[in-house]
Design a protein around this motif. Structure first.
Motif, PDB file in Angstrom:
ATOM      1  N   GLN A 100     -14.140   1.818  -2.361  1.00  0.00           N
ATOM      2  CA  GLN A 100     -13.889   0.921  -2.842  1.00  0.00           C
ATOM      3  C   GLN A 100     -13.139   0.162  -2.774  1.00  0.00           C
ATOM      4  OE1 GLN A 100     -15.885   0.186  -6.429  1.00  0.00           O
ATOM      5  NE2 GLN A 100     -18.381   0.594  -6.227  1.00  0.00           N
ATOM      6  N   GLU A 101     -11.468   0.748  -3.114  1.00  0.00           N
ATOM      7  CA  GLU A 101     -10.600  -0.343  -3.654  1.00  0.00           C
ATOM      8  C   GLU A 101      -9.851   0.416  -2.539  1.00  0.00           C
ATOM      9  OE1 GLU A 101      -9.124  -1.300  -6.909  1.00  0.00           O
ATOM     10  OE2 GLU A 101     -10.764  -0.569  -7.610  1.00  0.00           O
ATOM     11  N   SER A 105      -7.632  -2.412   4.095  1.00  0.00           N
ATOM     12  CA  SER A 105      -6.482  -2.712   4.951  1.00  0.00           C
ATOM     13  C   SER A 105      -5.099  -3.537   4.289  1.00  0.00           C
ATOM     14  CB  SER A 105      -6.756  -3.350   5.820  1.00  0.00           C
ATOM     15  OG  SER A 105      -7.318  -4.947   5.408  1.00  0.00           O
ATOM     16  N   ASP A 106      -5.244  -3.358   3.637  1.00  0.00           N
ATOM     17  CA  ASP A 106      -4.014  -3.904   2.520  1.00  0.00           C
ATOM     18  C   ASP A 106      -3.619  -3.409   1.121  1.00  0.00           C
ATOM     19  OD1 ASP A 106      -5.840  -5.645   0.961  1.00  0.00           O
ATOM     20  OD2 ASP A 106      -4.968  -7.750   0.917  1.00  0.00           O
ATOM     21  N   ASN A 598      -3.443   6.197   5.522  1.00  0.00           N
ATOM     22  CA  ASN A 598      -2.723   4.332   5.519  1.00  0.00           C
ATOM     23  C   ASN A 598      -2.052   4.729   4.273  1.00  0.00           C
ATOM     24  OD1 ASN A 598      -4.688   4.343   7.571  1.00  0.00           O
ATOM     25  ND2 ASN A 598      -6.532   3.200   5.775  1.00  0.00           N
ATOM     26  N   VAL A 599      -1.636   4.811   3.696  1.00  0.00           N
ATOM     27  CA  VAL A 599      -0.608   4.313   2.289  1.00  0.00           C
ATOM     28  C   VAL A 599       0.705   5.301   2.453  1.00  0.00           C
ATOM     29  CG1 VAL A 599       0.120   4.914  -0.039  1.00  0.00           C
ATOM     30  CG2 VAL A 599      -2.143   4.397   0.691  1.00  0.00           C
TER      31      VAL A 599
END
Length: 615
Positions: A100-101, A105-106, A598-599
């Motif tokens: 969920q979190e 994208s941000d 992504n991170v």
């Protein structure tokens, strides 16, 4: 602090009330990450609670563990090791967070806040090209600006270019006397390097002049009259060099005359100054572009060195400053455990502190920033203590938001660098070196053999720059560095390319999976230890960014990315992804790879490091 940590702390206070009748509303709860050798993600330290509960730490741990397991659905189980209560969080909590979190994208970035910060970095001299010391300053300043941006601040990046003074005149005089009309283009030399070569040339010619003068009769009379300590002749002349430059040297006199002409606005001198500074700026811009940094505004010392005099007058009226009999202006900071500091010379001319007072006011007028960060080496610690204290006493509206991002100097294994002697590691040469090392390493691998030469070169550029940037940024700002160029290009271990390789793996598995449907990921309920470790690390990312921004310390982000990459490599080794045994496990692990990638891209991007899709 994360929402889960808040929940645990609240639960501990409630548990102390329930178990022991203790009101722990104001009690600080010590919560930390669980050590890797024990099961759990969060650890409650019970030693500080013995005074309240009047029980042994182990008993408190057992009582609170039972209470938290019953009270909080997020707590799966617990274990007590002496005075440490280790809490294991439910798989369902971690899985829900990932799906969920963590995929937003941000993710990790804080909401925008209505607060502007000015970050100053670089601030070079125009008599020489950028070198290794500048690289640390630039990379640290840029990463800090991006870190503050991630924390929600409106960030403006600036530099003040030291474009005036005797050092610049030395380069100008050298070109005028020894340059024979050459230009960077005609010499085939990068413009800032060309000017820097003339700075070194001046020093070389000056040393020749000085050695010849030492053999003269005038010099021997000086030696006999001044050498009261009976120093060895060589040591005496070493200490006498500045006096010779100011009182006897033909080159010194010519350089000082050129500086005086510049200050008087002599057209010919100003034209030469503009020409040579223009060459330097052209070179600087090329280096900044390679480093991937930009500035919202440039300030020039030639335009700011007279600023601050009105603030001095205001300070005299307020009683912050006082004027001595000779006309000089001072401030007494002894009550702040600082010294008395000169603010203005007796002849009314400015000092560096005067200029910095005026520049701070100018930046506030330009940007309305309530915070200003000065990225300057720790040699200037005292200067900034004085500057900040004065601005507070003057009642400047931004005075409480000033921060000196002090960093340790960079040494070579052979000692300190000296620009005028040409014993520096040049920034451009260093970038070329690490990129060439990355190229040599790439020849041993076939993973990019299907790409064009241009595509391979771009990947190699990213790898080389990552090696350089990570090597610099991973060291805490306040630590002094000994920079070994050979070590900096090591592409294994605790390096930027190691982190890049983890990112590339996350992208490679997605390419291999095609266009997977991840809907089944929600059906995956039992996590492997390496999955739990990765997800809990992802969970910590937003807090990590806020802590790093609060401490102005990008090295925290670098080491976070390294640890995340290391655990991704372990996960890659321990479990199968595309052949996981079930559609749910494959979908979940693909989603985990995507979030970790992504991170990593986000964190390394804050450090100014680009991530290649292939390696």
């Amino acid at each position: 602090m994360t929402a889960l940590q808040d929940l645990i702390e609240s639960g501990v206070r409630k548990g102390l009330q329930q178990c022991y009748g203790v009101d722990a509303a104001g009690q600080e709860i010590t919560l930390q990450s669980t050590r890797k050798e024990f099961a759990g993600e969060y650890t409650v330290v019970t030693f500080p609670l013995t005074r309240l509960a009047r029980k042994k730490p182990e008993e408190i741990g057992q009582d609170l563990g039972i209470f938290l397991k019953d009270e909080l659905e997020e707590v799966k189980e617990f274990n007590v090791i002496k005075g440490f209560l280790n809490l294991v969080i439910e798989d369902a909590y971690w899985a829900r967070f990932l799906l969920q979190e963590a995929g937003e994208s941000d993710f990790g970035r804080s909401p925008a806040r209505d607060e502007r910060v000015v970050v100053e970095f670089a601030s070079p001299n125009t008599n020489k090209p950028l070198h290794l010391g500048h690289i640390r300053n630039i990379l640290l300043g840029w990463a800090t600006s991006q870190l503050l941006d991630a924390a929600g601040f409106d960030v403006k990046t600036v530099q003040i270019v030291n474009d005036r003074g005797i050092a610049i005149c030395k380069s100008m005089l050298s070109w005028q006397r020894f340059g024979e009309g050459a230009t960077p283009k005609s010499a085939g030399v990068k413009p800032d390097h060309f000017v820097g070569e003339h700075y070194v040339m001046f020093e070389t010619r000056f040393q020749e002049e000085y050695r010849q003068w030492q053999q003269s009769e005038d010099a021997q009379q000086v030696l006999q009259a001044k050498n009261k300590k009976d120093l060895p002749e060589k040591e005496f002349w070493k200490g006498y060099k500045n006096t010779y430059f100011n009182n006897f040297s033909d080159l010194g006199a010519a350089a000082k005359e050129m500086l005086l002409k510049w200050e008087q606005g002599d057209p010919e001198t100003v034209a030469l100054w503009n020409k040579m500074n223009g060459w330097v700026y052209e070179g600087f811009d090329e280096t900044y572009e390679r480093l991937g940094v930009r500035f919202d505004k440039l300030y020039y010392e030639s335009q700011t060195y007279l600023l601050g005099k009105d603030m001095v007058e205001s300070g005299l009226e307020k009683g912050v400053f006082y004027r001595k009999e000779d006309g000089s202006v001072f401030v007494d900071l002894t009550d702040a455990k600082l010294d008395e500091k000169a603010i203005l010379r007796a002849d009314g001319t400015s000092l560096y502190i005067t200029q910095d007072l005026g520049t701070a006011r100018l930046r506030y007028d330009d940007f309305g920033a309530t915070r200003m960060v000065y990225t300057v080496a720790d040699e200037q610690n005292y200067h900034f203590q004085v500057l900040f204290e004065i601005l507070k006493r003057l009642g400047e509206p931004y005075a409480d938001g000033l921060f000196h991002l002090s960093y340790g100097m960079v040494d070579l294994p052979t000692g300190r660098m000296k620009s005028r002697e040409g014993t520096v590691v040049d920034a451009d040469d260093l970038m070329d070196e690490v990129i060439q090392e990355a190229y040599q390493s790439s020849l041993e691998r076939e993973s990019t053999s299907d790409l064009s030469e241009e595509e391979r070169r771009e990947i190699i550029r990213k790898i080389g720059m990552a090696a350089l940037k990570f090597q610099i940024i991973k060291v805490g700002p306040q630590k002094r560095m000994v920079f070994d160029p050979k070590e900096s290009v090591d592409l294994q271990g605790q390096t930027g390319p190691y982190v890049q390789n983890a990112f590339v793996r996350t992208r490679a598995v997605w390419r291999k999976a095609g266009s997977p449907d991840l809907a089944a990921a929600s059906e995956y309920t039992t996590l492997e230890p390496t999955e739990r470790e990765l997800i809990s690390q992802l969970y910590a990312y937003p807090t990590l960014l806020r802590d790093a921004a609060e401490n102005y310390d990008p090295s925290l982000v670098a080491m976070y990315c390294y640890e995340l990459a290391k655990n991704l490599h372990k996960f890659w080794h321990d479990v199968s992804i595309l052949n996981a045994g079930s559609e749910a496990a494959t979908a979940f692990r693909l989603r985990l790879c995507q979030s970790v990638g992504n991170v990593l891209e986000s964190g390394m991007g804050i450090l100014g490091i680009e991530m290649p899709e292939r390696m």
